[in-house]
Design a protein around this motif. Structure first.
Motif, PDB file in Angstrom:
ATOM      1  N   LEU A 291       0.822  -1.212   0.000  1.00  0.00           N
ATOM      2  CA  LEU A 291       0.000   0.000   0.000  1.00  0.00           C
ATOM      3  C   LEU A 291       0.857   1.264   0.000  1.00  0.00           C
ATOM      4  CD1 LEU A 291      -2.850  -1.067   2.481  1.00  0.00           C
ATOM      5  CD2 LEU A 291      -2.810  -1.206  -0.022  1.00  0.00           C
ATOM      6  N   ARG A 292       2.012   1.201   0.651  1.00  0.00           N
ATOM      7  CA  ARG A 292       2.888   2.375   0.684  1.00  0.00           C
ATOM      8  C   ARG A 292       3.559   2.648  -0.660  1.00  0.00           C
ATOM      9  NH1 ARG A 292       4.368   0.496   6.004  1.00  0.00           N
ATOM     10  NH2 ARG A 292       6.376  -0.274   5.229  1.00  0.00           N
ATOM     11  N   LEU A 293       3.525   1.672  -1.572  1.00  0.00           N
ATOM     12  CA  LEU A 293       4.123   1.880  -2.893  1.00  0.00           C
ATOM     13  C   LEU A 293       3.417   2.981  -3.679  1.00  0.00           C
ATOM     14  CD1 LEU A 293       4.859  -1.754  -4.177  1.00  0.00           C
ATOM     15  CD2 LEU A 293       6.450  -0.113  -3.164  1.00  0.00           C
TER      16      LEU A 293
ATOM     17  N   GLY B 156       9.539  -3.480 -10.185  1.00  0.00           N
ATOM     18  CA  GLY B 156      10.808  -3.652  -9.487  1.00  0.00           C
ATOM     19  C   GLY B 156      10.702  -3.469  -7.991  1.00  0.00           C
ATOM     20  N   PHE B 157       9.655  -2.804  -7.539  1.00  0.00           N
ATOM     21  CA  PHE B 157       9.469  -2.607  -6.100  1.00  0.00           C
ATOM     22  C   PHE B 157       8.776  -3.794  -5.426  1.00  0.00           C
ATOM     23  CE2 PHE B 157       9.427   2.019  -7.398  1.00  0.00           C
ATOM     24  CZ  PHE B 157      10.671   2.309  -6.857  1.00  0.00           C
ATOM     25  N   LEU B 158       8.073  -4.605  -6.212  1.00  0.00           N
ATOM     26  CA  LEU B 158       7.303  -5.694  -5.611  1.00  0.00           C
ATOM     27  C   LEU B 158       8.170  -6.671  -4.819  1.00  0.00           C
ATOM     28  CD1 LEU B 158       4.699  -6.477  -8.433  1.00  0.00           C
ATOM     29  CD2 LEU B 158       4.351  -5.195  -6.318  1.00  0.00           C
ATOM     30  N   PRO B 159       9.360  -7.051  -5.309  1.00  0.00           N
ATOM     31  CA  PRO B 159      10.177  -7.976  -4.501  1.00  0.00           C
ATOM     32  C   PRO B 159      10.544  -7.422  -3.126  1.00  0.00           C
ATOM     33  CG  PRO B 159      10.973  -7.913  -6.767  1.00  0.00           C
ATOM     34  CD  PRO B 159       9.960  -6.824  -6.637  1.00  0.00           C
ATOM     35  N   HIS B 160      10.579  -6.095  -2.999  1.00  0.00           N
ATOM     36  CA  HIS B 160      10.897  -5.500  -1.702  1.00  0.00           C
ATOM     37  C   HIS B 160       9.774  -5.672  -0.688  1.00  0.00           C
ATOM     38  CE1 HIS B 160      14.595  -3.587  -3.099  1.00  0.00           C
ATOM     39  NE2 HIS B 160      13.950  -3.288  -4.206  1.00  0.00           N
ATOM     40  N   CYS B 161       8.616  -6.105  -1.183  1.00  0.00           N
ATOM     41  CA  CYS B 161       7.465  -6.312  -0.293  1.00  0.00           C
ATOM     42  C   CYS B 161       7.291  -7.788   0.077  1.00  0.00           C
ATOM     43  CB  CYS B 161       6.186  -5.812  -0.962  1.00  0.00           C
ATOM     44  SG  CYS B 161       6.234  -4.084  -1.457  1.00  0.00           S
ATOM     45  N   THR B 162       8.192  -8.617  -0.371  1.00  0.00           N
ATOM     46  CA  THR B 162       8.061 -10.063  -0.168  1.00  0.00           C
ATOM     47  C   THR B 162       8.025 -10.428   1.316  1.00  0.00           C
ATOM     48  OG1 THR B 162       9.186 -10.530  -2.235  1.00  0.00           O
ATOM     49  CG2 THR B 162       9.139 -12.296  -0.617  1.00  0.00           C
ATOM     50  N   PHE B 163       7.113 -11.328   1.623  1.00  0.00           N
ATOM     51  CA  PHE B 163       7.012 -11.845   2.987  1.00  0.00           C
ATOM     52  C   PHE B 163       7.706 -13.202   3.077  1.00  0.00           C
ATOM     53  CE2 PHE B 163       4.780 -14.613   6.011  1.00  0.00           C
ATOM     54  CZ  PHE B 163       4.911 -13.891   7.190  1.00  0.00           C
ATOM     55  N   ASN B 164       8.533 -13.376   4.098  1.00  0.00           N
ATOM     56  CA  ASN B 164       9.150 -14.654   4.429  1.00  0.00           C
ATOM     57  C   ASN B 164      10.018 -15.216   3.295  1.00  0.00           C
ATOM     58  OD1 ASN B 164       9.631 -16.568   6.387  1.00  0.00           O
ATOM     59  ND2 ASN B 164       7.960 -17.907   5.733  1.00  0.00           N
TER      60      ASN B 164
END
Length: 705
Positions: free
Chosen positions: A103-105, A120-128
């Motif tokens: 959501l902060r993206l 490119g930002f999605l991997p920075h949101c990866t959980f676990n």
């Protein structure tokens, strides 16, 4: 596995849209954890072709998980990852991302011209540390406030979404319960627009996304699933009512030809087209003469609608912007076919030049994926059989969409620039680059005679292991069925076909090669292996026994090679491998009929190597010796006869006798012969023809020089 196709009559009628019903089982769902319920829902949706097609659609759930770093509870978005199929995926097919980070993206989003950088930002949101890449549809799920979301694009829904009358029909079917958003490419902009639209229109069950499906939701996995099914059923029922009053595609213009004629035409046409399209990459074909295809290609509006192309991105990415259409009266004209394929490539290159920007990937293969022939059906080509089949199925979906869209208005395809932007999207390019390197024989087509025997089955297995499509032939139907079933289970049904064939019967041989051409598109590899063995002193060798050996081992090889040559010429080359015998080179007592017939086949291979060279057709021979394990030949009288010739017991003593007789003191197995077959079939031996490779553990009598 079977080559049998569903026969269709010469007249076809409009097909109604199938109406799905809930298949949810409370008993099955009981006790499942939240993520397992999401998987159960996803598999239910994806395994129902009235709901979604292969690889299409995505599902999500916002679940509470324990943060591995802080130990605190975190809201995690579980959403189908990039490139998966919801019908067959497992839990590892979901991407998992911190919802608050997603959501902060929004604060980093700089507008539609910068969509790609957001991925490119999605991997920075990866959980676990989940390695599953997130798909471009992730923002659609993240920014909606609902716990459970489905995004699907079944034919009945896309028919509404791709019609000029779709928005009005949506209001008519569901009143104000389903919203409508104009076409927008998937991504952050669509996710934010969707969020704002839903916020401004409370109480919605879902939103129709013009051009590419519906997104809907529920408070639980079951509620979400049943909402999805109910919406699709409502669209299907509405369209079926309209189709009763509207002849599909303007009515019939060209009647479907009889089923046997369609099969014959496909078998003749597909190798010609494949030869024209395989200059840079080998392709495999798939033929469909189902009712959808025949109705469409025979309709009054066929050419007009084919030019419009597909609408849904899922369809378009599999089928290209538009199909190649052919004149059924000119299919025997080689010059016409060559010009038609060349013109398609030119048109595709012009489309690329019109639409490409400086940062877009280089132009990909310009050949058509879908070829449509009035009265005959639909042919699709791709780098492998599964992709070719799926492309055909997706175009079948596109036909259904056109039928429904035309029943309520005018069918609307993708804008050319939008189509290009999707096809050459950096995200799609990245997905292609992530795909594993194909196996060495992917795109190659083989036919193996005597495939139910030890050497034949082992050869087929070796070629399949490297990705080849294989037509198995044998005269023993039961044994052929067993081997075909086993290989289909091991390597997949797309790669394996069977055809009953006695190589001494000219009509059966031709029928098997026609089936191979129709099922796969041509022929690159022939393994002539069907054989027999007999033993008798010369004065006890009857004319019938002599002729039986020559019928199978000489004339049978001649018939199969003769059937292969025209197919391989159309493909501009190929590899023929004769399974000979040590006895073709080394004299042996009490086997004059067998040994001389094998010698004839070896010399035939050398003659054919001369004839085939100018066409790129290589012909080589593999000479086994004493391949006893797995061999049906050794199950009969041959075992007793050979043992008798050497004065030994036909049981275990015979195999040991042959092992000790060899120079290397090794048993020769079917798999050993298969490796030699693979060598001559593969590109490693591209500069080898007219050769003999002995696989006999060493026998000085059989040395070729």
């Amino acid at each position: 596995m079977s080559t049998t196709r569903s026969p269709q009559g010469s007249t076809v009628n409009a097909l109604p849209f199938q109406v799905p019903s809930s298949r949810w089982s409370d008993e099955r769902a009981q006790g499942l954890k939240a993520a397992e319920l999401l998987l159960y829902r996803s598999n239910l949706l994806g395994s129902d072709l009235t709901v979604t097609n292969f690889g299409g659609g995505n599902t999500s759930a916002k679940l509470q998980e324990q943060d591995p770093l802080s130990g605190e509870s975190a809201t995690v978005l579980w959403v189908k990852g990039s490139g998966g199929d919801i019908g067959s995926m497992k839990l590892d097919g979901f991407s998992t991302l911190y919802l608050d980070k997603l959501l902060r993206l929004e604060k980093l989003y700089r507008g539609v011209e910068h969509e790609d950088e957001m991925v490119g930002f999605l991997p920075h949101c990866t959980f676990n540390l989940n390695p599953r890449a997130a798909s471009i549809d992730t923002p659609l799920h993240a920014y909606l406030p609902f716990a459970h979301i489905d995004h699907v694009h079944p034919d009945a829904i896309i028919a509404l979404a791709a019609s000029s009358g779709g928005e009005a029909a949506t209001r008519e079917i569901w009143g104000g319960a389903i919203g409508w958003l104009p076409w927008k490419r998937p991504g952050f902009d669509l996710g934010l627009r969707l969020r704002d639209y839903v916020a401004n229109n409370p109480g919605l069950r879902g939103v129709m996304l013009a051009g590419h499906g519906i997104i809907c939701w529920g408070d639980s996995s079951k509620a979400c699933y049943e909402n999805t099914i109910d919406l699709i059923a409502g669209a299907a029922k509405y369209l079926n009512q309209r189709l009763v009053k509207h002849p599909a595609f303007g009515g019939v213009k060209v009647s479907a030809q009889p089923a046997d004629d369609r099969a014959r035409i496909a078998a003749q046409l597909m190798p010609r087209l494949r030869g024209l399209m395989s200059a840079k990459q080998f392709k495999v074909g798939h033929f469909s003469d189902d009712a959808e295809a025949l109705e469409f290609v025979g309709s009054a509006k066929f050419e007009e609608l084919a030019r419009v192309g597909t609408s849904c991105p899922d369809h378009f990415l599999r089928t290209k912007i538009a199909p190649l259409t052919l004149d059924p009266a000119r299919l025997d004209d080689a010059e016409y076919l060559a010009k038609a394929v060349s013109a398609y490539r030119d048109q595709y290159a012009a489309y690329y030049q019109r639409c490409a920007g400086p940062k877009d990937p280089p132009m990909r293969d310009a050949n058509p994926v879908v070829v449509l022939v009035p009265g005959v059906g639909r042919i699709t080509f791709a780098a492998d059989k599964t992709t070719a089949r799926l492309a055909g199925e997706f175009y079948g979906n596109a036909i259904n969409v056109m039928r429904g869209a035309e029943a309520i208005g005018r069918y609307i395809g993708l804008d050319e620039q939008e189509a290009f932007n999707i096809e050459y999207w950096a995200l799609e390019e990245a997905k292609l680059q992530r795909m594993p390197k194909p196996k060495p024989l992917v795109g190659k087509i083989a036919l193996v005679t005597g495939a139910a025997g030890g050497i034949g089955a082992a050869s087929a297995r070796r070629l399949l292991a490297d990705g080849a499509c294989v037509m198995l032939t044998d005269r023993d139907l039961d044994a052929l069925t067993r081997v075909g079933t086993a290989l289909s289970q091991q390597y997949g049904q797309d790669l394996v076909r069977t055809s009953l064939c006695d190589v001494t019967q000219e009509d059966q041989v031709q029928a098997a090669f026609d089936a191979c051409a129709r099922e796969f598109g041509g022929l690159d590899i022939l393994v002539s292996n069907a054989g027999l063995a007999s033993s008798a002193p010369i004065e006890e060798t009857t004319i019938a026994l002599w002729r039986k050996n020559y019928d199978v081992l000489a004339e049978g090889y001649f018939l199969t090679a003769r059937a292969a040559f025209p197919l391989m010429k159309q493909q501009r080359g190929g590899s023929i491998v004769f399974i000979g015998s040590k006895n073709a080179l080394a004299a042996t007592p009490n086997a004059s009929a067998y040994a001389s017939a094998k010698a004839a086949s070896i010399h035939l291979a050398r003659c054919l190597a001369l004839e085939g060279a100018e066409h790129g057709i290589r012909v080589n021979a593999v000479n086994p010796d004493a391949v006893i394990r797995g061999s049906r030949i050794w199950d009969g009288e041959w075992r007793k006869e050979r043992a008798g010739a050497y004065g030994i017991d036909p049981g275990d003593e015979l195999e040991e006798f042959y092992r000790k007789r060899s120079m290397l003191k090794q048993n020769v197995l079917p798999e050993d012969i298969a490796e030699a077959v693979w060598y001559f079939a593969s590109s490693i031996s591209l500069k080898s023809t007219g050769n003999i490779l002995n696989v006999d553990a060493g026998n000085a009598q059989a040395f070729t020089r």
